[in-house]
Design an enzyme around this catalytic site. Structure first.
Site, mmCIF file in Angstrom:
data_model
loop_
_atom_site.group_PDB
_atom_site.id
_atom_site.type_symbol
_atom_site.label_atom_id
_atom_site.label_comp_id
_atom_site.label_asym_id
_atom_site.label_seq_id
_atom_site.Cartn_x
_atom_site.Cartn_y
_atom_site.Cartn_z
ATOM 1 N N TRP A 172 -27.036 -16.170 18.260
ATOM 2 C CA TRP A 172 -26.905 -17.095 19.389
ATOM 3 C C TRP A 172 -26.813 -16.393 20.737
ATOM 4 C CZ3 TRP A 172 -22.603 -15.610 21.870
ATOM 5 C CH2 TRP A 172 -21.618 -14.978 21.103
ATOM 6 N N ASN A 173 -26.568 -15.073 20.742
ATOM 7 C CA ASN A 173 -26.192 -14.471 22.032
ATOM 8 C C ASN A 173 -27.368 -14.227 22.986
ATOM 9 O OD1 ASN A 173 -27.042 -12.375 20.389
ATOM 10 N ND2 ASN A 173 -25.497 -10.932 21.110
ATOM 11 N N ARG A 181 -38.579 -10.879 20.307
ATOM 12 C CA ARG A 181 -38.559 -9.486 19.820
ATOM 13 C C ARG A 181 -39.031 -9.409 18.369
ATOM 14 N NH1 ARG A 181 -33.061 -6.141 21.089
ATOM 15 N NH2 ARG A 181 -32.564 -6.544 18.915
ATOM 16 N N LYS A 196 -35.528 -18.999 11.916
ATOM 17 C CA LYS A 196 -34.320 -19.815 11.856
ATOM 18 C C LYS A 196 -33.370 -19.329 12.952
ATOM 19 C CE LYS A 196 -30.490 -19.287 10.029
ATOM 20 N NZ LYS A 196 -29.774 -19.829 11.201
ATOM 21 N N ALA A 198 -29.958 -19.468 15.435
ATOM 22 C CA ALA A 198 -28.547 -19.765 15.173
ATOM 23 C C ALA A 198 -28.288 -21.251 15.425
ATOM 24 C CB ALA A 198 -27.666 -18.922 16.084
ATOM 25 N N GLU A 272 -30.969 -5.766 12.490
ATOM 26 C CA GLU A 272 -30.356 -5.419 13.784
ATOM 27 C C GLU A 272 -28.952 -5.989 13.740
ATOM 28 O OE1 GLU A 272 -31.672 -3.568 16.045
ATOM 29 O OE2 GLU A 272 -33.786 -3.538 15.512
ATOM 30 N N CYS A 306 -24.550 -7.002 21.416
ATOM 31 C CA CYS A 306 -24.362 -5.943 20.416
ATOM 32 C C CYS A 306 -24.305 -4.592 21.113
ATOM 33 C CB CYS A 306 -25.509 -5.972 19.412
ATOM 34 S SG CYS A 306 -27.118 -5.946 20.206
ATOM 35 N N GLU A 403 -15.916 -5.351 16.728
ATOM 36 C CA GLU A 403 -16.671 -5.787 17.916
ATOM 37 C C GLU A 403 -15.806 -6.789 18.670
ATOM 38 O OE1 GLU A 403 -20.356 -7.342 16.073
ATOM 39 O OE2 GLU A 403 -21.336 -6.463 17.802
HETATM 40 P P1 NAD Z 1 -24.064 -14.101 12.514
HETATM 41 O O1 NAD Z 1 -24.265 -12.978 11.570
HETATM 42 O O2 NAD Z 1 -22.920 -14.994 12.314
HETATM 43 O O3 NAD Z 1 -25.350 -15.040 12.526
HETATM 44 C C1 NAD Z 1 -26.642 -14.527 12.787
HETATM 45 C C2 NAD Z 1 -27.667 -15.472 12.209
HETATM 46 O O4 NAD Z 1 -27.512 -15.503 10.792
HETATM 47 C C3 NAD Z 1 -27.517 -16.920 12.670
HETATM 48 O O5 NAD Z 1 -28.804 -17.497 12.772
HETATM 49 C C4 NAD Z 1 -26.752 -17.554 11.532
HETATM 50 O O6 NAD Z 1 -26.963 -18.945 11.438
HETATM 51 C C5 NAD Z 1 -27.375 -16.832 10.355
HETATM 52 N N1 NAD Z 1 -26.581 -16.827 9.134
HETATM 53 C C6 NAD Z 1 -25.246 -16.830 8.989
HETATM 54 N N2 NAD Z 1 -24.922 -16.836 7.677
HETATM 55 C C7 NAD Z 1 -26.077 -16.831 6.975
HETATM 56 C C8 NAD Z 1 -26.409 -16.830 5.587
HETATM 57 N N3 NAD Z 1 -25.491 -16.825 4.650
HETATM 58 N N4 NAD Z 1 -27.715 -16.818 5.239
HETATM 59 C C9 NAD Z 1 -28.680 -16.806 6.188
HETATM 60 N N5 NAD Z 1 -28.426 -16.814 7.511
HETATM 61 C C10 NAD Z 1 -27.139 -16.813 7.906
HETATM 62 O O7 NAD Z 1 -24.071 -13.450 13.968
HETATM 63 P P2 NAD Z 1 -23.902 -14.201 15.368
HETATM 64 O O8 NAD Z 1 -22.466 -14.528 15.540
HETATM 65 O O9 NAD Z 1 -24.921 -15.259 15.537
HETATM 66 O O10 NAD Z 1 -24.323 -13.037 16.381
HETATM 67 C C11 NAD Z 1 -23.456 -12.047 16.787
HETATM 68 C C12 NAD Z 1 -23.687 -10.775 15.992
HETATM 69 O O11 NAD Z 1 -25.053 -10.380 16.128
HETATM 70 C C13 NAD Z 1 -22.875 -9.609 16.493
HETATM 71 O O12 NAD Z 1 -22.384 -8.889 15.401
HETATM 72 C C14 NAD Z 1 -23.892 -8.789 17.279
HETATM 73 O O13 NAD Z 1 -23.568 -7.437 17.408
HETATM 74 C C15 NAD Z 1 -25.118 -9.002 16.474
HETATM 75 N N6 NAD Z 1 -26.310 -8.736 17.274
HETATM 76 C C16 NAD Z 1 -27.017 -7.604 17.009
HETATM 77 C C17 NAD Z 1 -28.127 -7.299 17.774
HETATM 78 C C18 NAD Z 1 -28.917 -6.067 17.504
HETATM 79 O O14 NAD Z 1 -30.037 -5.996 17.978
HETATM 80 N N7 NAD Z 1 -28.399 -5.081 16.777
HETATM 81 C C19 NAD Z 1 -28.525 -8.169 18.802
HETATM 82 C C20 NAD Z 1 -27.775 -9.331 19.040
HETATM 83 C C21 NAD Z 1 -26.667 -9.604 18.254
#
Ligand code: NAD
Length: 502
Positions: A172-173, A181, A196, A198, A272, A306, A403
């Site tokens: 979502w961020n 990307r 899919k 967020a 990522e 991140c 984090e």
């Molecule tokens: P999250 O892991 O909670 O969710 C990410 C995505 O996964 C969302 O679309 C969510 O709906 C989905 N998801 C959650 N549970 C799932 C499951 N069981 N099966 C399939 N999909 C599922 O993360 P978030 O809170 O949306 O984002 C924040 C995190 O993302 C932080 O840890 C941040 O560091 C990371 N992030 C990393 C990068 C990178 O490039 N390394 C970039 C942006 C954010």
């Protein structure tokens, strides 16, 4: 930005009506080139985190919808893979151009569903758009190799084939940039996708799918499923033998569980994941530059990146001055709804984020950290947290290992280079590190000794579509952007043919 430009931007944004914009965002799933309701008819509410009110209800996909999206992506794969690269590239380029025309709309939409200040949302449109332009150019540069084998008995031919249908999951961020990307390199390589977004911020992806439809993307090449049940809809997609790749951006725990599911299908994966960036300031640094870098590494995106500086590790001899200077800057940050002029810090994404940041701060303070400014959630409508600076954070505090994902700068000190490197590497994450020093040799040593996939040397922000973004250790696998990015969606194919002179 000069005053005239700033005023022009404010006038442009003011002319955009939030309700007109939201009315133009699709509220259905995008499958096989058609906008469709979810098979169960259920819907999902999307809220503005600055007010907590629902701004739009959209289709909430079920497992059946996920299967339909998988069918559509699989059906479109062969034609898309054989569509000339120039044509694929030109579609991406048209998408880039149309995104520029609609940059204000995309920026405002992201502010509404995610909370970031409009100026930052506009930067995200610029950054996210660059992936479309970069990969429109890369589509026609997928090269191969031709040569004689060492024995002289055969000719080696190496070509690169699209991996096949891909499942893309985004956080979502950064609602737009995390989507482009992935979508841009996949399409450039000749892969079809199911994306899919967020559940907290699905509107930008729906709006972007509409843009792709308008530029003439063939049906089924990009399919969008929005849902509140990510696990339920991901399961049938990941279990489908026609799926060839999973690309995920999100937290490390969810990434680990998806990697386990991907193992059953021996899927190619790009991950990522989370970060815990060290931000190291040596006593020989240009302190003004380090303070500027710290402000951008920490407070960009309300601290919810991140790549956010998570641990500010400052040489003891300058720690007091550094802390005083950042505290002064942080006190001046305006907090508010991202649409208001001059706001630098918007709301956190939800109540859970407020609870997490509060708990990390409480733990740090209970162990002896000192609060210089901020320190608590703000008692007002929406999920706002005070921009905060703490110092003297003790080893073992949770804030050093987790984090933060909020506007909290946590400062510790070090004595010498070896101490700084040891402290910086003391984490399971390895996404990015920031180093501020005027000593060139030291900077070069740190490039090698920091266990991260990326490093900002005397700079607090480094993402660029032309560079490989990604981490090591538990921050992930693979790279997005750069020359490397398209290869995440290509498989090398080796062919041997007898030497024609043998
Ligand atoms: P999250 O892991 O909670 O969710 C990410 C995505 O996964 C969302 O679309 C969510 O709906 C989905 N998801 C959650 N549970 C799932 C499951 N069981 N099966 C399939 N999909 C599922 O993360 P978030 O809170 O949306 O984002 C924040 C995190 O993302 C932080 O840890 C941040 O560091 C990371 N992030 C990393 C990068 C990178 O490039 N390394 C970039 C942006 C954010």
């Amino acid at each position: 930005m000069c005053a005239a430009n700033r005023i022009a931007k404010i006038n442009r944004m003011a002319a955009l009506s939030e309700s007109d914009l939201l009315a133009g965002v699709p509220d259905q799933l995008f499958i096989g080139g058609k906008w469709v309701a979810s098979l169960t008819g259920s819907t999902l509410d999307v809220a503005d985190p600055s007010t907590g009110t629902t701004i739009k209800s959209i289709a909430d996909a079920s497992a059946g919808d996920a299967r339909a999206a998988m069918d559509a992506a699989a059906d479109a794969q062969a034609d898309w893979a054989t569509t000339p690269a120039r044509q694929r590239g030109e579609l991406l380029r048209r998408a880039f151009d149309l995104l520029q025309e609609r940059k204000d709309q995309f920026a405002l939409l992201m502010t509404l569903e995610m909370g970031k200040p409009v100026a930052e949302a506009l930067s995200e449109v610029a950054y996210g758009g660059e992936f479309l332009r970069w990969f429109s150019e890369e589509a026609v540069r997928i090269s191969g190799r031709y040569g004689t084998n060492p024995e002289g008995t055969g000719r080696v031919i190496v070509t690169h084939r699209p991996v096949g249908p891909c499942y893309l999951i985004t956080p979502w961020n950064f609602p737009l940039a995390m989507a482009t990307r992935k979508i841009a390199p996949a399409l450039a390589a000749g892969c079809t996708v199911i994306i899919k977004p967020a559940s907290l911020t699905p509107l930008t992806t729906l709006y972007f799918a509409k843009l792709l439809e308008e530029v003439g993307l063939p049906a089924g090449v990009v399919n969008v499923v929005t849902t509140a049940s990510s696990g339920d809809i991901s399961e049938p997609i990941l279990a489908d033998p026609r799926l060839r790749k999973l690309s995920f951006t999100g937290s490390t725990p969810v990434g680990v569980s998806l990697l386990k599911q991907a193992a059953d299908g021996v899927l190619r994966t790009s991950m990522e994941l989370g970060g815990n960036a060290p931000f190291i300031v040596f006593e020989d640094a240009d302190l003004g530059r380090a303070v500027d870098g710290a402000m951008s590494a920490k407070f960009r995106n309300i601290g919810q990146a991140c790549t956010a500086g998570n641990r500010f590790i400052v040489q003891a001899s300058i720690a007091e001055e550094f802390t005083a200077r950042v505290t002064e800057r942080v006190k001046a940050l305006k907090v508010g709804r991202g649409t208001e002029e001059g706001v630098a810090v918007g709301p956190l994404i939800d109540e859970r984020a407020i609870a997490k940041v509060s708990a990390l701060l409480e733990d740090a303070v209970a162990r002896g950290a000192k609060v210089h400014t901020g320190g608590s959630a703000i008692d007002r409508e929406g999920t706002f947290f005070e921009p905060t600076v703490i110092s003297g954070v003790k080893p073992g505090s949770d804030i050093l290992s987790e984090e933060i994902f909020g506007p909290v700068m946590s400062i510790t000190t070090f004595t010498d280079e070896a101490d700084a490197v040891r402290t910086a590497n003391d984490t399971q994450y390895g996404l990015v590190g920031y180093v501020f020093t005027r000593d060139l040799a030291r900077g070069q040593r740190l490039i090698d000794s920091l266990e991260t996939g990326m490093m900002g040397l005397n700079i607090g922000m480094l993402s660029n579509a032309a560079a490989p973004f990604g981490g090591v250790k538990q921050s992930g696998l693979g790279r997005e952007g750069g020359l490397e990015g398209i290869h995440e969606y290509l498989s090398p194919k080796y062919t041997l043919t007898p030497d024609p002179f043998a």
